[in-house]
Enzyme design. Structure first.
Site, mmCIF file in Angstrom:
data_model
loop_
_atom_site.group_PDB
_atom_site.id
_atom_site.type_symbol
_atom_site.label_atom_id
_atom_site.label_comp_id
_atom_site.label_asym_id
_atom_site.label_seq_id
_atom_site.Cartn_x
_atom_site.Cartn_y
_atom_site.Cartn_z
ATOM 1 N N HIS A 133 -8.342 17.011 -6.110
ATOM 2 C CA HIS A 133 -9.627 16.817 -5.428
ATOM 3 C C HIS A 133 -10.619 17.940 -5.720
ATOM 4 C CE1 HIS A 133 -7.152 14.022 -3.066
ATOM 5 N NE2 HIS A 133 -8.262 13.432 -2.696
ATOM 6 N N GLU A 145 -10.821 2.467 -11.475
ATOM 7 C CA GLU A 145 -11.949 3.159 -12.082
ATOM 8 C C GLU A 145 -12.295 2.606 -13.455
ATOM 9 O OE1 GLU A 145 -9.356 4.485 -10.600
ATOM 10 O OE2 GLU A 145 -10.240 5.423 -8.827
HETATM 11 C C1 LIG Z 1 -7.030 6.901 -9.130
HETATM 12 C C2 LIG Z 1 -7.493 7.163 -7.725
HETATM 13 N N1 LIG Z 1 -8.697 6.696 -7.332
HETATM 14 C C3 LIG Z 1 -9.171 6.970 -6.109
HETATM 15 C C4 LIG Z 1 -8.434 7.714 -5.235
HETATM 16 C C5 LIG Z 1 -8.989 8.061 -3.864
HETATM 17 N N2 LIG Z 1 -8.236 7.386 -2.826
HETATM 18 C C6 LIG Z 1 -7.242 8.016 -2.168
HETATM 19 S S1 LIG Z 1 -6.452 7.011 -1.141
HETATM 20 C C7 LIG Z 1 -7.422 5.700 -1.505
HETATM 21 C C8 LIG Z 1 -7.143 4.377 -0.876
HETATM 22 C C9 LIG Z 1 -5.767 3.893 -1.226
HETATM 23 O O1 LIG Z 1 -5.468 2.721 -0.563
HETATM 24 P P1 LIG Z 1 -4.054 2.034 -0.656
HETATM 25 O O2 LIG Z 1 -3.570 2.011 -2.071
HETATM 26 O O3 LIG Z 1 -4.163 0.743 0.028
HETATM 27 O O4 LIG Z 1 -3.081 3.010 0.107
HETATM 28 P P2 LIG Z 1 -3.168 3.463 1.634
HETATM 29 O O5 LIG Z 1 -4.062 4.664 1.671
HETATM 30 O O6 LIG Z 1 -3.677 2.344 2.428
HETATM 31 O O7 LIG Z 1 -1.773 3.857 1.977
HETATM 32 C C10 LIG Z 1 -8.395 6.080 -2.428
HETATM 33 C C11 LIG Z 1 -9.452 5.210 -2.929
HETATM 34 C C12 LIG Z 1 -7.176 8.178 -5.674
HETATM 35 N N3 LIG Z 1 -6.376 8.897 -4.881
HETATM 36 N N4 LIG Z 1 -6.735 7.891 -6.913
#
Ligand SMILES: Cc1ncc(C[n+]2csc(CCOP(=O)(O)OP(=O)(O)O)c2C)c(N)n1
Lengths: 331, 392
Positions: free
Chosen positions: A135, A66
């Site tokens: 959330h 972000e």
């Molecule tokens: C700081 C932050 N930004 C955005 C999100 C929203 N979000 C939740 S999961 C996700 C994707 C995460 O992907 P990854 O790190 O590859 O983990 P995976 O879900 O594939 O296990 C996002 C964008 C969040 N939880 N925290």
């Protein structure tokens, strides 16, 4: 503004999508960036179809960072683009606070007017959708406490369109707070019909007993409370602020003076919240017109609860009516 | 040469002060750019058959856990579930390489690793059920709360590991995150701190190909995520994340190294998320079924069973026993989740501070009065809305 004319049923999510599409069609400087805004169309589908129409450069899926997203948007704006940033959820905008507070909010001032930043930061905010931890935050007070930012929050489908177009057109940075529990609320509207500009509050309902001053996700709750209050013989006005910065002192004072009693309603925590500011302003400006102290109905001063308990936290109709009942004591 | 060109024209002189020289030996930082594999190689023979059977059993139970949790979301008994189906090898290995005194710092997808640490399945799922935030006491199993804001738990792991070392205690912290999380500033700051402090911490990145809809190619231009270790001066390791034995081995080596004072390691496990991001996500919008099917052929359970059977380390009986254990767990989960969650709404005001403020006492009294009034109206207080929603 290039828009499609005519009245039809639209959800708030569709109205926001239409606003982005129309703004991008109207001005090639408008660029979208954020997490999952491309192929997925955003987790709430607000950017649905925009990458397909405008290409991956104008609707950019960014790496997951972000601070990086907002910092990059600053540079883009410095070079003449009009970035629209999507923060996926309220609490996930916090990593970008440094860029927001230290740079987005201050660049015009730091450069003696040389560099304004026409950035719109869209933040889905608030609870009521059963979201788990992090959330459902209502983060508006952080933004309103930061001079240099406009803070705008629509509560109706028409405003979702109108205010977002106006925010993108603004030469100043705008924090555009989208009440996520209203994304699926629908209305019969002509999106192209002009709405009131940013900075003006709108009286959604007239009344003579008291006025409920509110914004965003709490507007429908207040309208419901006003309806329920009829049974008690109370005639409540409901004022929708639409924009927290700039704040429409003129309209707020005019309504409060004519009604004499006011309750501020929002779902964010009360202490140090936007309601405190409103109550103070109203008291300073309308003291002699008030028949009772300005009351606040807000979320409790606790971290946002887990979804199964959130209905105990969110200010509902009963809590509003209790406050209105208290106002009558002063007669 | 322009004034702006700082490139040295001659080799760096040997008298250059230490402070500007290399701080870590560049050679071993990324010794191997192909993922470590054990299953299907002669290496397998080096492992204790008991360990191998235990890993297999845990994989089977973990898969069933994922399936049951997903079913519970369909029944509305869990608000949301980010499944680790396809990634069980990483989850299982993370739980089994740590000792009782070590700490795990999981992210929201890592319920299986948390349960693997000994946390009760129901307690591990309160966050995703929606009945509480963290349903377990982190101190008991030394397992931090499931972390939702991405990568923010990584610096915590560094700090905890650093503190343990200051106290002279041989504790290692393991932080788990996804590929997307490696883009966050917190991840980079954690790596840098860990290396500078020589903290006994291991970072496990489960590269499952996607951050919600964003594929790795749009996330990072590095040759691998393990390479990110190099610039910070710590070893990076690549491992086949669907090979439970390999993940276990690589993590165990990193944990041992950390415990022995050798500092942090970044491990990238190459794996795949077979399900959507969560039950609220539509994966067909951003990936093709062929890709998913290709990865199904490399399923961690299938691999493990096939290779252990081939090596004569697993028989029908052991397979049946694992299946039974998995079914028993699923039955326990169903029973636990069938019961309506019990909570006292006034608990909302507990644990905000060590001592509630006067304002919180006042607000608690207000809610208590509201609940009493509701009860007088003949309504049932404290019931759930049964809402489901987006998140995690
Ligand atoms: C700081 C932050 N930004 C955005 C999100 C929203 N979000 C939740 S999961 C996700 C994707 C995460 O992907 P990854 O790190 O590859 O983990 P995976 O879900 O594939 O296990 C996002 C964008 C969040 N939880 N925290």
């Amino acid at each position: 503004m290039a828009t499609e004319q005519g009245t039809r049923t639209s959800s708030m999510a569709q109205a926001l999508n239409a606003a982005l599409r129309d703004a991008m069609r109207a001005d090639s400087a408008v660029h979208l960036l954020g997490e999952d805004v491309g192929a997925l169309g955003g987790v709430f589908r607000i950017t649905d179809g925009l990458a397909a129409e405008f290409g991956a450069d104008r609707c950019l899926d960014t790496p997951l960072a972000e601070a990086g997203i907002l910092g990059t948007a600053i540079g883009m704006a410095m070079y003449g683009l009009r970035p629209v940033v999507e923060m996926q959820f309220d609490a996930f905008a916090y990593p970008a606070m440094e860029q927001l507070v230290s740079h987005v909010a201050k660049m015009r001032n730091r450069t003696a007017g040389g560099l304004g930043l026409p950035i719109t930061v869209r933040v889905p905010y608030g609870g009521g959708i059963g979201g788990v931890e992090h959330h459902s935050d209502s983060s508006e007070a952080y933004y309103t406490a930061t001079p240099g930012l406009h803070v705008v929050t629509p509560a109706t489908v028409a405003d979702a369109y109108g205010l977002l177009r106006a925010s993108i057109a603004s030469d100043d940075p705008v924090i555009f707070l989208e009440p996520k529990r209203l994304y699926w609320s629908k209305d019969e509207v002509d999106l192209s019909a002009p709405t009131e500009p940013i900075g003006r509050a709108v009286l959604r309902r007239t009344g003579r007993s008291a006025v409920l001053i509110t914004y965003g996700p709490s507007l429908p709750v207040c309208l419901e409370a006003a309806k329920a209050a009829e049974a008690e013989g109370w005639d409540l006005a409901v004022l929708d602020l639409r924009s927290l910065v700039p704040f429409d002192d003129a309209t707020v004072c005019e309504v409060v003076r004519s009604v004499g009693r006011a309750v501020v309603v929002h779902e964010a925590s009360g202490f140090g919240g936007v309601g405190a500011e409103i109550a103070a302003r109203v008291t300073e400006r309308c003291f002699h017109h008030l028949a009772a102290p300005v009351l606040r109905v807000t979320g409790f001063d606790i971290p946002y609860p887990p979804p199964m308990l959130e209905h105990h936290y969110l200010p509902g109709v009963d809590r509003i009516l209790d406050a209105v009942a208290k106002l009558q004591w002063e007669d | 040469m322009t004034v702006l060109d700082h490139r040295p024209t001659a080799p760096v002189p040997s008298w250059l002060p230490d402070a500007t020289g290399p701080r870590s030996d560049p050679a071993p930082l990324l010794p191997d750019t192909s993922p470590v594999r054990v299953l299907g190689t002669p290496e397998l023979a080096k492992y204790d058959p008991e360990l191998l059977r235990d890993l297999y059993r845990r994989l089977v139970v973990g898969r069933r856990y994922n399936q049951q949790a997903t079913t519970l979301t369909k029944q509305g008994r869990l608000a949301v579930y980010p499944s680790s189906t396809g990634q069980e090898a990483c989850e299982v290995a993370a739980a089994t390489v740590l000792g009782a005194d070590d700490w795990l710092f999981p992210s929201y997808r890592d319920t299986l690793a948390v349960v693997g640490r000994g946390v009760d399945p129901l307690a591990a799922l309160t966050l995703l059920r929606g009945s509480a935030h963290t349903g377990y006491d982190p101190r008991i199993t030394r397992t931090a709360p499931l972390c939702t804001p991405l990568a923010t738990q990584a610096p915590h792991a560094v700090g905890l590991a650093h503190a343990a070392r200051l106290r002279g205690e041989p504790v290692v912290a393991l932080a788990m995150l996804g590929d997307g999380g490696t883009s966050e500033g917190d991840f980079h700051e954690a790596l840098n701190f860990a290396a500078v402090l020589n903290a006994p911490v291991v970072f496990l990145v489960q590269n499952n190909g996607y951050a919600i809809s964003v594929p790795l190619t749009k996330q990072s231009a590095a040759p691998s995520l393990a390479h990110k270790a190099v610039g910070y001066g710590m070893p990076g390791r690549l491992v086949d994340g669907n090979d439970a034995v390999a993940v276990h081995a690589v993590l165990a080596e990193a944990v041992d190294r950390a415990r022995a004072g050798g500092g942090p390691t970044l491990v990238e496990a190459l794996t795949y998320r077979l399900e959507a991001h969560t039950n609220a996500d539509d994966a067909t919008r951003y990936r093709v079924p062929d890709e998913v099917e290709a990865w199904r052929a490399h399923d961690p359970l299938v691999l493990m069973e096939r290779h252990l059977r081939e090596a004569g380390l697993l028989d029908d009986e052991a397979v049946a026993r694992a299946a039974e254990e998995a079914e028993a767990l699923a039955a326990t989960m169903r029973a636990q989740f069938h019961a309506e969650p019990q909570f006292d709404p006034l608990s909302l005001f507990q644990h905000v501070y060590a001592e509630p403020t006067p304002q919180l006492r006042e607000q608690a009294a207000q809610l208590a009065a509201e609940l009493a009034a509701e009860q007088m109206d003949g309504q049932t207080a404290g019931q759930t809305d049964g809402q489901t929603g987006a998140g995690a």
